[in-house]
Design an enzyme around this catalytic site. Sequence first.
Site, PDB file in Angstrom:
ATOM      1  N   ARG A 125      39.035  48.120  56.857  1.00  0.00           N
ATOM      2  CA  ARG A 125      39.522  48.855  55.636  1.00  0.00           C
ATOM      3  C   ARG A 125      39.279  50.387  55.944  1.00  0.00           C
ATOM      4  NH1 ARG A 125      39.154  45.075  50.517  1.00  0.00           N
ATOM      5  NH2 ARG A 125      40.878  44.251  51.177  1.00  0.00           N
ATOM      6  N   GLN A 130      45.750  50.654  55.995  1.00  0.00           N
ATOM      7  CA  GLN A 130      45.864  50.052  54.886  1.00  0.00           C
ATOM      8  C   GLN A 130      47.516  49.553  54.637  1.00  0.00           C
ATOM      9  OE1 GLN A 130      45.218  53.898  52.148  1.00  0.00           O
ATOM     10  NE2 GLN A 130      43.783  52.809  51.242  1.00  0.00           N
ATOM     11  N   ASP A 133      47.272  45.892  55.522  1.00  0.00           N
ATOM     12  CA  ASP A 133      46.271  44.927  54.921  1.00  0.00           C
ATOM     13  C   ASP A 133      46.977  43.920  54.114  1.00  0.00           C
ATOM     14  OD1 ASP A 133      44.018  43.948  53.648  1.00  0.00           O
ATOM     15  OD2 ASP A 133      43.333  45.873  52.575  1.00  0.00           O
ATOM     16  N   SER A 136      45.002  43.021  50.498  1.00  0.00           N
ATOM     17  CA  SER A 136      45.569  44.035  49.409  1.00  0.00           C
ATOM     18  C   SER A 136      47.134  43.915  49.031  1.00  0.00           C
ATOM     19  CB  SER A 136      45.624  45.739  49.946  1.00  0.00           C
ATOM     20  OG  SER A 136      44.253  45.945  50.188  1.00  0.00           O
ATOM     21  N   TYR A 233      33.395  46.111  50.146  1.00  0.00           N
ATOM     22  CA  TYR A 233      33.163  44.938  49.547  1.00  0.00           C
ATOM     23  C   TYR A 233      31.659  44.676  48.873  1.00  0.00           C
ATOM     24  CZ  TYR A 233      37.128  43.129  52.598  1.00  0.00           C
ATOM     25  OH  TYR A 233      38.331  43.152  53.136  1.00  0.00           O
TER      26      TYR A 233
HETATM   27  P1  NAD Z   1      37.443  41.578  46.800  1.00  0.00           P
HETATM   28  O1  NAD Z   1      38.416  40.628  46.837  1.00  0.00           O
HETATM   29  O2  NAD Z   1      36.262  41.057  47.916  1.00  0.00           O
HETATM   30  O3  NAD Z   1      36.415  41.028  45.651  1.00  0.00           O
HETATM   31  C1  NAD Z   1      37.029  41.301  44.252  1.00  0.00           C
HETATM   32  C2  NAD Z   1      36.118  42.020  43.341  1.00  0.00           C
HETATM   33  O4  NAD Z   1      34.866  41.417  42.899  1.00  0.00           O
HETATM   34  C3  NAD Z   1      35.367  43.189  44.106  1.00  0.00           C
HETATM   35  O5  NAD Z   1      35.630  44.504  43.304  1.00  0.00           O
HETATM   36  C4  NAD Z   1      33.707  42.880  43.767  1.00  0.00           C
HETATM   37  O6  NAD Z   1      33.016  44.042  43.764  1.00  0.00           O
HETATM   38  C5  NAD Z   1      33.672  41.884  42.561  1.00  0.00           C
HETATM   39  N1  NAD Z   1      32.649  41.257  42.698  1.00  0.00           N
HETATM   40  C6  NAD Z   1      32.018  40.528  43.912  1.00  0.00           C
HETATM   41  N2  NAD Z   1      30.996  39.657  43.112  1.00  0.00           N
HETATM   42  C7  NAD Z   1      30.814  40.125  41.810  1.00  0.00           C
HETATM   43  C8  NAD Z   1      30.135  39.918  40.797  1.00  0.00           C
HETATM   44  N3  NAD Z   1      29.100  38.735  41.018  1.00  0.00           N
HETATM   45  N4  NAD Z   1      30.340  40.034  39.754  1.00  0.00           N
HETATM   46  C9  NAD Z   1      31.312  40.911  39.333  1.00  0.00           C
HETATM   47  N5  NAD Z   1      32.346  41.288  40.155  1.00  0.00           N
HETATM   48  C10 NAD Z   1      32.124  40.942  41.432  1.00  0.00           C
HETATM   49  O7  NAD Z   1      37.682  42.925  46.754  1.00  0.00           O
HETATM   50  P2  NAD Z   1      38.922  43.809  47.071  1.00  0.00           P
HETATM   51  O8  NAD Z   1      40.166  43.599  46.313  1.00  0.00           O
HETATM   52  O9  NAD Z   1      39.154  43.577  48.658  1.00  0.00           O
HETATM   53  O10 NAD Z   1      38.575  45.221  47.122  1.00  0.00           O
HETATM   54  C11 NAD Z   1      37.081  45.887  47.367  1.00  0.00           C
HETATM   55  C12 NAD Z   1      37.135  47.169  47.551  1.00  0.00           C
HETATM   56  O11 NAD Z   1      37.812  47.607  48.729  1.00  0.00           O
HETATM   57  C13 NAD Z   1      37.950  47.851  46.274  1.00  0.00           C
HETATM   58  O12 NAD Z   1      37.325  49.017  46.187  1.00  0.00           O
HETATM   59  C14 NAD Z   1      39.472  48.390  47.122  1.00  0.00           C
HETATM   60  O13 NAD Z   1      39.911  49.549  46.498  1.00  0.00           O
HETATM   61  C15 NAD Z   1      38.894  48.550  48.602  1.00  0.00           C
HETATM   62  N6  NAD Z   1      39.759  48.517  49.408  1.00  0.00           N
HETATM   63  C16 NAD Z   1      39.753  49.664  50.514  1.00  0.00           C
HETATM   64  C17 NAD Z   1      41.084  49.354  51.449  1.00  0.00           C
HETATM   65  C18 NAD Z   1      41.197  50.262  52.525  1.00  0.00           C
HETATM   66  O14 NAD Z   1      40.602  51.369  52.440  1.00  0.00           O
HETATM   67  N7  NAD Z   1      42.196  50.240  53.518  1.00  0.00           N
HETATM   68  C19 NAD Z   1      42.054  48.329  51.550  1.00  0.00           C
HETATM   69  C20 NAD Z   1      41.677  47.290  50.530  1.00  0.00           C
HETATM   70  C21 NAD Z   1      40.683  47.694  49.446  1.00  0.00           C
END
Ligand code: NAD
Length: 376
Positions: A125, A130, A133, A136, A233
């Site tokens: 990430r 991006q 990905d 995403s 994460y």
């Molecule tokens: P994910 O699919 O791994 O998880 C979904 C969400 O569930 C996350 O926000 C996580 O914090 C939340 N979660 C986990 N356990 C939990 C609990 N017990 N109670 C409540 N919520 C809980 O997450 P994701 O969609 O892959 O995204 C995670 C982060 O990564 C985001 O901030 C996103 O913006 C970031 N991201 C960055 C990039 C990049 O920079 N290239 C790409 C994709 C996502």
Amino acid sequence: MTDKLRIAALAERAAGETRVCVTPETVKKFTNLGAIVAVESGAGLAASIADADYAAVGAVLGDAASVMAGADIVLGVQGPDAGLLSGAKPGVWVAAGLDPFGQRGRIEAYAAAGVEALAMEFMPRITRAQSMDILSSQSNLAGYKAVIDAAGVYGRAFPMMMTAAGTISAAKAFIMGVGVAGLQAIATARRLGAQVSATDVRSATKEQIQSLGAKPIFVENVAGIEGEGAGGYATEMSPEYQAAQAELVSSHIAKQDIVITTALIPGRAAPRLISDAQIATMKPGSVIFDLAVAQGGNVEGSVPDQIVDRHGVKIIGYSNTPAHLPADASALFARNLYNFLSAFWDKETGRPVLDEEIGNAIRLTQGGQIVNPRLL
Ligand code: NAD
């Protein structure tokens, strides 16, 4: 000049998989880079792409064996069985969503076959990755679809409506887990006119929730994850946090009509967020969509691809949500694959050469062995 690089795209074989890993758009772009793209006949049908659409942009169509013959790179949405790869060049790359933790046997078979397997879900990430990905691009669509299909099952309307026959009040929607899917779920539920609240363990999401016009619901007495957490994460939370979260959810959930859960922890079972006892406090007719159902489920009693009725509450969730939007999901997945390979294209040799940061992160097998530290 070496031979042209040959890219093979097979039809997906997993049950319920409707997506395809290349589209006419990406075939054209790969062809412009100097590659030959071979596509298995019928591969795009479930995503509304006909063989003729591929042929029109220069793809070579044929059966699986002819597509695979002499392939340098095999693309997939999910990983093809190693047995399908015979006929490809030695050391062929397989770039797809390989489910590395769930499909250990298949990864071992790739190693034994001398395949270089590249797991697109291990894409780091970082800003420059991006556009590559798949987590995403697919989660975004899944978050949208969860709200739409929850609305379809819900026996009421989402927006407040003032009619001559009286007023209908707005649905209350609660989004649990505010990553990529959760953010899109908030936005979609808002567009449909629901009153939206949301929660996460990562404190950085509070502002994001507010900026989408929803209300943040957070555990205040036990610290969550400050900032973004490693790579964005979440990790498993302490028993104290889990208890505080359960209490918070209990008081909030009884008032909700729609609940969308999206919480995931990479490489582990999804955290349990809603118990059967909590479901029993909800109003009959409420709907819960468990986006984590295939990873073990955030909701007690959820079953993949079934509508479960518990205490008058309908619990739904798909084993493969993006597959319910095959055309858009394929378009974005195919672009992720193209963006990945083209970013590393070496004009001299007409083939991609990976760098260490991304190559080492996504490479699972090489030289007959499993090489990825996350799998060792
Ligand atoms: P994910 O699919 O791994 O998880 C979904 C969400 O569930 C996350 O926000 C996580 O914090 C939340 N979660 C986990 N356990 C939990 C609990 N017990 N109670 C409540 N919520 C809980 O997450 P994701 O969609 O892959 O995204 C995670 C982060 O990564 C985001 O901030 C996103 O913006 C970031 N991201 C960055 C990039 C990049 O920079 N290239 C790409 C994709 C996502």
